[in-house]
Design a protein around this motif. Structure first.
Motif, PDB file in Angstrom:
ATOM      1  N   GLY A  15       0.788  -1.231   0.000  1.00 28.51           N
ATOM      2  CA  GLY A  15       0.000   0.000   0.000  1.00 28.51           C
ATOM      3  C   GLY A  15       0.820   1.281   0.000  1.00 28.51           C
ATOM      4  N   LEU A  16       2.146   1.197  -0.221  1.00 27.80           N
ATOM      5  CA  LEU A  16       2.947   2.432  -0.247  1.00 27.80           C
ATOM      6  C   LEU A  16       2.561   3.304  -1.440  1.00 27.80           C
ATOM      7  CD1 LEU A  16       6.547   1.283   0.814  1.00 27.80           C
ATOM      8  CD2 LEU A  16       4.705   2.173   2.204  1.00 27.80           C
ATOM      9  N   ASP A  19      -0.549   5.528  -0.703  1.00 31.59           N
ATOM     10  CA  ASP A  19      -0.262   6.775   0.008  1.00 31.59           C
ATOM     11  C   ASP A  19       0.510   7.764  -0.852  1.00 31.59           C
ATOM     12  OD1 ASP A  19      -1.476   5.664   2.111  1.00 31.59           O
ATOM     13  OD2 ASP A  19       0.196   5.876   3.529  1.00 31.59           O
ATOM     14  N   ALA A  20       1.301   7.241  -1.803  1.00 27.86           N
ATOM     15  CA  ALA A  20       2.167   8.129  -2.585  1.00 27.86           C
ATOM     16  C   ALA A  20       1.374   8.915  -3.623  1.00 27.86           C
ATOM     17  CB  ALA A  20       3.265   7.323  -3.271  1.00 27.86           C
ATOM     18  N   PHE A  54       4.908   8.909  -9.021  1.00 27.44           N
ATOM     19  CA  PHE A  54       5.216   8.828  -7.584  1.00 27.44           C
ATOM     20  C   PHE A  54       4.969   7.408  -7.069  1.00 27.44           C
ATOM     21  CE2 PHE A  54       5.040  13.386  -5.699  1.00 27.44           C
ATOM     22  CZ  PHE A  54       5.889  13.828  -6.694  1.00 27.44           C
ATOM     23  N   ALA A  56       5.134   4.620  -8.707  1.00 31.29           N
ATOM     24  CA  ALA A  56       6.174   3.710  -9.181  1.00 31.29           C
ATOM     25  C   ALA A  56       7.484   3.939  -8.443  1.00 31.29           C
ATOM     26  CB  ALA A  56       6.366   3.895 -10.681  1.00 31.29           C
ATOM     27  N   GLN A  57       7.769   5.228  -8.098  1.00 28.62           N
ATOM     28  CA  GLN A  57       8.984   5.540  -7.331  1.00 28.62           C
ATOM     29  C   GLN A  57       8.938   4.891  -5.955  1.00 28.62           C
ATOM     30  OE1 GLN A  57      11.687   7.548  -7.814  1.00 28.62           O
ATOM     31  NE2 GLN A  57      11.249   8.557  -9.740  1.00 28.62           N
ATOM     32  N   MET A  58       7.758   4.869  -5.348  1.00 32.26           N
ATOM     33  CA  MET A  58       7.618   4.364  -3.985  1.00 32.26           C
ATOM     34  C   MET A  58       7.557   2.843  -3.946  1.00 32.26           C
ATOM     35  SD  MET A  58       7.931   6.403  -1.604  1.00 32.26           S
ATOM     36  CE  MET A  58       7.858   5.526  -0.060  1.00 32.26           C
ATOM     37  N   CYS A  59       7.148   2.212  -5.048  1.00 34.88           N
ATOM     38  CA  CYS A  59       6.914   0.759  -5.024  1.00 34.88           C
ATOM     39  C   CYS A  59       8.213  -0.001  -4.808  1.00 34.88           C
ATOM     40  CB  CYS A  59       6.274   0.301  -6.327  1.00 34.88           C
ATOM     41  SG  CYS A  59       6.016  -1.477  -6.344  1.00 34.88           S
ATOM     42  N   PRO A  60       8.322  -0.813  -3.744  1.00 38.96           N
ATOM     43  CA  PRO A  60       9.566  -1.548  -3.510  1.00 38.96           C
ATOM     44  C   PRO A  60       9.744  -2.725  -4.475  1.00 38.96           C
ATOM     45  CG  PRO A  60       8.229  -1.403  -1.504  1.00 38.96           C
ATOM     46  CD  PRO A  60       7.357  -1.028  -2.653  1.00 38.96           C
ATOM     47  N   ASP A  61       8.700  -3.083  -5.211  1.00 36.42           N
ATOM     48  CA  ASP A  61       8.776  -4.301  -6.019  1.00 36.42           C
ATOM     49  C   ASP A  61       8.679  -4.049  -7.523  1.00 36.42           C
ATOM     50  OD1 ASP A  61       8.806  -6.620  -3.963  1.00 36.42           O
ATOM     51  OD2 ASP A  61       7.331  -5.199  -3.200  1.00 36.42           O
ATOM     52  N   CYS A  62       8.833  -2.806  -7.942  1.00 38.70           N
ATOM     53  CA  CYS A  62       8.811  -2.467  -9.366  1.00 38.70           C
ATOM     54  C   CYS A  62       7.571  -3.018 -10.073  1.00 38.70           C
ATOM     55  CB  CYS A  62      10.064  -2.975 -10.083  1.00 38.70           C
ATOM     56  SG  CYS A  62      11.484  -1.992  -9.727  1.00 38.70           S
TER      57      CYS A  62
ATOM     58  N   GLY B  24      13.716  -3.098  -1.500  1.00 39.15           N
ATOM     59  CA  GLY B  24      13.359  -3.121  -2.922  1.00 39.15           C
ATOM     60  C   GLY B  24      13.615  -1.787  -3.591  1.00 39.15           C
ATOM     61  N   ILE B  25      13.312  -0.699  -2.863  1.00 40.03           N
ATOM     62  CA  ILE B  25      13.520   0.637  -3.434  1.00 40.03           C
ATOM     63  C   ILE B  25      15.020   0.880  -3.652  1.00 40.03           C
ATOM     64  CG2 ILE B  25      13.215   3.113  -3.037  1.00 40.03           C
ATOM     65  CD1 ILE B  25      10.740   2.472  -1.386  1.00 40.03           C
ATOM     66  N   ARG B  28      16.387  -0.963  -6.528  1.00 41.25           N
ATOM     67  CA  ARG B  28      16.020  -0.325  -7.790  1.00 41.25           C
ATOM     68  C   ARG B  28      16.909   0.889  -8.060  1.00 41.25           C
ATOM     69  NH1 ARG B  28      11.231   2.309  -6.918  1.00 41.25           N
ATOM     70  NH2 ARG B  28      12.376   4.248  -7.140  1.00 41.25           N
ATOM     71  N   GLN B 222       3.246   1.828   6.126  1.00 48.34           N
ATOM     72  CA  GLN B 222       3.067   3.294   6.169  1.00 48.34           C
ATOM     73  C   GLN B 222       3.578   3.853   7.489  1.00 48.34           C
ATOM     74  OE1 GLN B 222       0.788   1.115   5.288  1.00 48.34           O
ATOM     75  NE2 GLN B 222       0.353   1.613   3.161  1.00 48.34           N
TER      76      GLN B 222
END
Lengths: 68, 250
Positions: A15-16, A19-20, A54, A56-62, B24-25, B28, B222
């Motif tokens: 869910g990041l 929020d982004a 934003f 996509a930038q926040m997503c830890p899993d691409c 993960g970030i 990347r 969050q």
């Protein structure tokens, strides 16, 4: 027009991205379940998306690919 | 036109990290920098022991797995064997770099080895189940400090950037975080500079990334990002701790 492509099976439902998003267009799908057993992220209103990436930038899993 | 996609240097496989983990970030960002500098083909990464132990499966460049904490020592060997051809980086967590690998880190910095270190500081041992790390904050509740870290018994957290900045060796030390989009962009700039320093043969660069561990902190992803702002940044201030070339130019 911006377009988001979600690699649904990579999503872990953290869910990041929700929020982004400055326009609050992303939600965790209440009815879908992906291969990993999470509720994946999806966009509610593709037309309103401006393609700021934003999420996509926040997503830890691409998961998210952004086209504009 | 594609404005954002997975970088080429990151393998197209699902990462094993917990939901909301900022590893993960940072993976990347490193991959994006490898792409942008065009060094994927000649980069050699050294994976640590810890949550990111399987980083060798995720980067498309050559990777080596080092013994616990010994990544800077392995990177030193690789870099010295072929100093002109290869770009060598390590990717380490706080249990790896600041605990068992502290000697290797300090001495690699003191020797100003021409390597790049990406240091993930999440104030806890993630892979082994949330034990207290050298970087755990005072009064932080972990598996091995259920009443909070008592500094009288367990000592104080180690601020790695400040510690290394006292040495004459290191070229570049910066602390960044990835808890919002602005900070992610700053983190990428720092990581890019760290790799550029190595290409320019300037020497040892270490980027400390304040990272979250929602699972072991016992928070939602969050809330964990907010906790970085509220608790970690006051103890570990962001910023450049050493930039020797910039200082010399002045």
């Amino acid at each position: 027009m911006a377009k988001l492509v979600f690699k649904t099976d990579f999503c872990k439902g953290c869910g990041l991205c929700v929020d982004a998003c400055p326009k609050k267009l992303i939600r965790l799908s209440p009815d879908k379940i992906n291969m990993k057993g999470h509720h994946p992220a999806e966009i509610t209103d593709q037309e309103a998306c401006v393609g700021c990436a934003f999420c996509a930038q926040m997503c830890p899993d691409c998961v998210i690919k952004v086209e504009r | 036109m594609v404005v954002f996609d997975k970088p080429h240097a990151l393998a197209d496989v699902p990462l094993h990290y917990c939901p909301g983990c900022t590893h993960g970030i940072v993976h990347r960002l490193v991959a994006e920098v490898l792409d942008e500098l065009g060094i994927e083909g000649k980069a050699i990464g050294v994976a640590p022991v810890g949550c990111s132990v399987m980083a060798y499966d995720y980067f498309n460049c050559d990777m080596i797995e080092a013994a616990h904490g010994r990544a800077p020592a392995v990177a030193t060997g690789v870099k010295r064997a072929d100093p002109d051809e290869h770009i060598v980086f390590t990717y380490q967590g706080d249990g790896d770099l600041a605990s068992i690998g502290m000697a290797e880190t300090v001495h690699a910095a003191a020797r100003n080895e021409n390597i790049t270190i990406i240091f993930i500081n999440n104030a806890i041992y993630g892979m082994t189940g949330g034990q207290m790390a050298p970087t755990s904050l005072p009064n932080q509740v972990t598996q091995t400090s259920p009443y909070g870290r008592d500094v009288k018994a367990c000592g104080f957290p180690i601020r790695v950037c400040e510690l290394l900045s006292e040495l004459d060796g290191p070229e570049y030390l910066e602390r960044v975080t990835v808890n919002n989009v602005k900070n992610i962009r700053n983190a990428k700039k720092a990581i890019k500079k760290a790799f550029q320093n190595q290409i320019d043969k300037k020497g040892f660069s270490l980027i400390e990334v304040l990272s979250s561990c929602p699972t072991n902190w016992g928070m939602t992803p969050q809330k964990a990002l907010e906790w970085i702002d509220e608790k970690m940044i006051p103890y570990y201030p962001l910023g450049v701790y050493k930039d020797r070339s910039a200082k010399e130019e002045k």
